[in-house]
Every structure is written in structure tokens, then in C-alpha cells.
Design a protein around this motif. Structure first.
Motif, PDB file in Angstrom:
ATOM      1  N   LEU A   9       0.838  -1.201   0.000  1.00  0.00           N
ATOM      2  CA  LEU A   9       0.000   0.000   0.000  1.00  0.00           C
ATOM      3  C   LEU A   9       0.876   1.255   0.000  1.00  0.00           C
ATOM      4  CD1 LEU A   9      -2.946   0.959   0.134  1.00  0.00           C
ATOM      5  CD2 LEU A   9      -2.737   0.924   2.624  1.00  0.00           C
ATOM      6  N   LEU A  10       1.917   1.244   0.786  1.00  0.00           N
ATOM      7  CA  LEU A  10       2.834   2.376   0.856  1.00  0.00           C
ATOM      8  C   LEU A  10       3.457   2.671  -0.509  1.00  0.00           C
ATOM      9  CD1 LEU A  10       4.139   4.356   2.884  1.00  0.00           C
ATOM     10  CD2 LEU A  10       5.971   2.695   3.157  1.00  0.00           C
ATOM     11  N   GLU A  11       3.814   1.616  -1.229  1.00  0.00           N
ATOM     12  CA  GLU A  11       4.391   1.799  -2.562  1.00  0.00           C
ATOM     13  C   GLU A  11       3.409   2.455  -3.525  1.00  0.00           C
ATOM     14  OE1 GLU A  11       5.962  -1.814  -4.193  1.00  0.00           O
ATOM     15  OE2 GLU A  11       7.772  -1.703  -2.961  1.00  0.00           O
ATOM     16  N   LYS A  12       2.127   2.162  -3.342  1.00  0.00           N
ATOM     17  CA  LYS A  12       1.112   2.693  -4.256  1.00  0.00           C
ATOM     18  C   LYS A  12       0.686   4.117  -3.936  1.00  0.00           C
ATOM     19  CE  LYS A  12      -0.737  -1.789  -5.475  1.00  0.00           C
ATOM     20  NZ  LYS A  12      -1.828  -2.713  -5.407  1.00  0.00           N
ATOM     21  N   VAL A  13       0.636   4.473  -2.655  1.00  0.00           N
ATOM     22  CA  VAL A  13       0.055   5.770  -2.295  1.00  0.00           C
ATOM     23  C   VAL A  13       1.072   6.865  -1.977  1.00  0.00           C
ATOM     24  CG1 VAL A  13      -2.071   4.713  -1.440  1.00  0.00           C
ATOM     25  CG2 VAL A  13      -0.212   5.217   0.163  1.00  0.00           C
ATOM     26  N   TRP A  14       2.329   6.519  -1.773  1.00  0.00           N
ATOM     27  CA  TRP A  14       3.328   7.519  -1.413  1.00  0.00           C
ATOM     28  C   TRP A  14       4.301   7.693  -2.566  1.00  0.00           C
ATOM     29  CZ3 TRP A  14       7.970   6.800   2.316  1.00  0.00           C
ATOM     30  CH2 TRP A  14       8.485   8.051   2.673  1.00  0.00           C
ATOM     31  N   SER A  15       4.599   8.915  -2.897  1.00  0.00           N
ATOM     32  CA  SER A  15       5.456   9.188  -4.058  1.00  0.00           C
ATOM     33  C   SER A  15       6.847   8.566  -3.907  1.00  0.00           C
ATOM     34  CB  SER A  15       5.569  10.698  -4.289  1.00  0.00           C
ATOM     35  OG  SER A  15       6.129  11.324  -3.153  1.00  0.00           O
ATOM     36  N   LYS A  75       8.026   3.571  -3.830  1.00  0.00           N
ATOM     37  CA  LYS A  75       8.778   2.606  -4.639  1.00  0.00           C
ATOM     38  C   LYS A  75      10.277   2.767  -4.444  1.00  0.00           C
ATOM     39  CE  LYS A  75       5.382   1.571  -8.065  1.00  0.00           C
ATOM     40  NZ  LYS A  75       4.971   1.512  -9.427  1.00  0.00           N
ATOM     41  N   ARG A  76      10.732   3.992  -4.326  1.00  0.00           N
ATOM     42  CA  ARG A  76      12.163   4.237  -4.162  1.00  0.00           C
ATOM     43  C   ARG A  76      12.686   3.614  -2.866  1.00  0.00           C
ATOM     44  NH1 ARG A  76      15.118   7.784  -1.430  1.00  0.00           N
ATOM     45  NH2 ARG A  76      13.342   9.028  -0.758  1.00  0.00           N
ATOM     46  N   LEU A  77      11.892   3.628  -1.807  1.00  0.00           N
ATOM     47  CA  LEU A  77      12.311   3.095  -0.515  1.00  0.00           C
ATOM     48  C   LEU A  77      12.190   1.576  -0.413  1.00  0.00           C
ATOM     49  CD1 LEU A  77      10.873   5.870   1.799  1.00  0.00           C
ATOM     50  CD2 LEU A  77      13.240   5.532   1.084  1.00  0.00           C
ATOM     51  N   LYS A  78      11.512   0.970  -1.382  1.00  0.00           N
ATOM     52  CA  LYS A  78      11.381  -0.493  -1.473  1.00  0.00           C
ATOM     53  C   LYS A  78      10.887  -1.144  -0.171  1.00  0.00           C
ATOM     54  CE  LYS A  78      14.916  -0.651  -4.972  1.00  0.00           C
ATOM     55  NZ  LYS A  78      16.150  -1.219  -5.450  1.00  0.00           N
ATOM     56  N   PRO A  79       9.731  -0.734   0.320  1.00  0.00           N
ATOM     57  CA  PRO A  79       9.253  -1.283   1.589  1.00  0.00           C
ATOM     58  C   PRO A  79       8.970  -2.791   1.538  1.00  0.00           C
ATOM     59  CG  PRO A  79       7.565   0.079   0.570  1.00  0.00           C
ATOM     60  CD  PRO A  79       8.821   0.262  -0.221  1.00  0.00           C
ATOM     61  N   ARG A  80       8.547  -3.305   0.395  1.00  0.00           N
ATOM     62  CA  ARG A  80       8.295  -4.750   0.321  1.00  0.00           C
ATOM     63  C   ARG A  80       9.592  -5.530   0.487  1.00  0.00           C
ATOM     64  NH1 ARG A  80       5.329  -6.217  -4.743  1.00  0.00           N
ATOM     65  NH2 ARG A  80       6.519  -4.503  -5.588  1.00  0.00           N
ATOM     66  N   GLU A  81      10.687  -5.020  -0.080  1.00  0.00           N
ATOM     67  CA  GLU A  81      11.981  -5.678   0.083  1.00  0.00           C
ATOM     68  C   GLU A  81      12.463  -5.595   1.536  1.00  0.00           C
ATOM     69  OE1 GLU A  81      11.182  -3.728  -2.389  1.00  0.00           O
ATOM     70  OE2 GLU A  81      11.755  -4.665  -4.283  1.00  0.00           O
ATOM     71  N   VAL A  82      12.178  -4.461   2.181  1.00  0.00           N
ATOM     72  CA  VAL A  82      12.540  -4.303   3.586  1.00  0.00           C
ATOM     73  C   VAL A  82      11.789  -5.327   4.431  1.00  0.00           C
ATOM     74  CG1 VAL A  82      12.408  -2.747   5.584  1.00  0.00           C
ATOM     75  CG2 VAL A  82      13.170  -1.878   3.361  1.00  0.00           C
ATOM     76  N   VAL A  83      10.506  -5.485   4.177  1.00  0.00           N
ATOM     77  CA  VAL A  83       9.704  -6.460   4.923  1.00  0.00           C
ATOM     78  C   VAL A  83      10.211  -7.878   4.663  1.00  0.00           C
ATOM     79  CG1 VAL A  83       7.400  -7.482   5.168  1.00  0.00           C
ATOM     80  CG2 VAL A  83       7.658  -4.995   5.082  1.00  0.00           C
TER      81      VAL A  83
END
Length: 178
Positions: A133-139, A142-150
Motif C-alpha cells: 500500500l505504501l508503494e502505491k500511495v506515497w510518491s 517505490k524508491r524506498l522499497k518497503p516490500r523488500e525491507v519487509v
């Protein structure tokens, strides 16, 4: 909606993380090591999450030992202290003494909190959903790669749940020091 504002902010934060579950306790543990980013009072309080999380009951400890060994702690160990010496996000540490036939050595063992695998799986699924969700709604999402962090966080958590691997690592560490 009732908040206990009489407690200091650092204590309130630690209690909130404890109530949210093991993954959030783990997050607090990581944050506590970043004294360069946090005010000292918060870093000190979060450091309590390293080994002073409220323990689970001695009855559950003894049930976990019985489940792991197929027999009561009194039959496995000459002595077993059901009161933990340390308690953290996913496990707690207990002292015991092996039976004379097994060497009679004093030992310390980690015991996972009950249902920890299921709790971790559920909380990681929530984090993965939030990361997507963060990747979709925050500009910058994608750059911060939260799914990879998780995913990286999940790998380390599952490694920590593997107590046989941890025991092997401890044995290797002992050999290295010897």
C-alpha cells in the motif's frame, strides 16, 4: 481511547510496541540501537525491549518444554528454572542443569513464546500488505522499497525462530573462542 498520559512518553512508546506484538517489539529493539536518531530517554526505554519484555507464564514454559521433548522438564533436566532470566520478543531464556548422565552441566535455553510461528506469519502478512500500500500511495514508496525491507525483516525473524540453527551458531562461537 483512554491513554495513560501520566507515564513518560518513552514508557508509553515501549508499552505500545509491546502491546502490538513481537514484530513491533523487534522494531523497537532495532530502534534502540540508533541513539544517533532518537532522544536518549526513548533509546534507553526501548533498550528494555532487548531482554525485559513481560515473560509468559511458567505453566506455558513447562508446556513448551514438554511439547519439545515429549516428556516433562523434570524428566529431561536435573533442575529447570521456569522463571526466565531474560525475556524478549520471540523467546525467553531459562537456566537448567543437565542430568548427570548427560554431563550435569549448567545450561541456558531459549524457549519460544507459544504460537510464535503463527503470530509472526500473521504480523508479517500485515506488514507486507502495508508495504504494498505504501508503494502505491506515497510518491517515495517505490524508491524506498518497503516490500523488500519487509522480506529482509521476515528472513531474519524466521532465522531467529530456528532455535536449532541458533544452537549451532552458539556452538560455533564457542569453538571460535576456544
Amino acid at each position: 481511547f483512554r491513554r495513560r498520559l501520566e507515564l513518560p512518553r518513552a514508557v508509553r512508546l515501549r508499552l505500545a510496541l509491546e502491546s502490538l506484538g513481537p514484530i513491533f517489539v523487534k522494531f523497537g529493539q532495532v530502534l534502540s540501537t540508533r541513539r544517533d536518531l532518537l532522544p536518549l530517554d526513548i533509546a534507553d526505554e526501548l533498550a528494555r525491549l532487548q531482554d525485559r519484555v513481560p515473560p509468559f507464564s511458567p505453566e506455558l514454559v513447562l508446556a513448551q518444554v514438554k511439547e519439545a521433548y515429549g516428556r516433562p522438564a523434570s524428566e529431561v533436566f536435573a533442575e529447570f528454572d521456569a522463571t526466565p532470566v531474560a525475556s524478549a520478543s520471540v523467546a525467553q531464556v531459562h537456566f537448567a542443569r543437565l542430568r548427570p548422565g548427560d554431563g550435569g552441566h549448567e545450561v541456558a535455553g531459549r524457549i519460544l513464546r507459544p504460537n510464535m510461528h503463527a503470530v509472526i506469519a500473521h504480523e508479517l502478512a500485515v506488514l507486507a500488505t502495508l508495504a504494498g500500500l505504501l508503494e502505491k500511495v506515497w510518491s517515495d514508496g517505490k524508491r524506498l522499497k518497503p516490500r523488500e525491507v519487509v522480506a529482509e525483516f521476515a528472513k531474519h525473524l524466521y532465522d531467529e525462530l530456528d532455535l536449532m540453527r541458533e544452537a549451532a551458531n552458539c556452538s560455533q562461537l564457542r569453538r571460535n573462542f576456544t
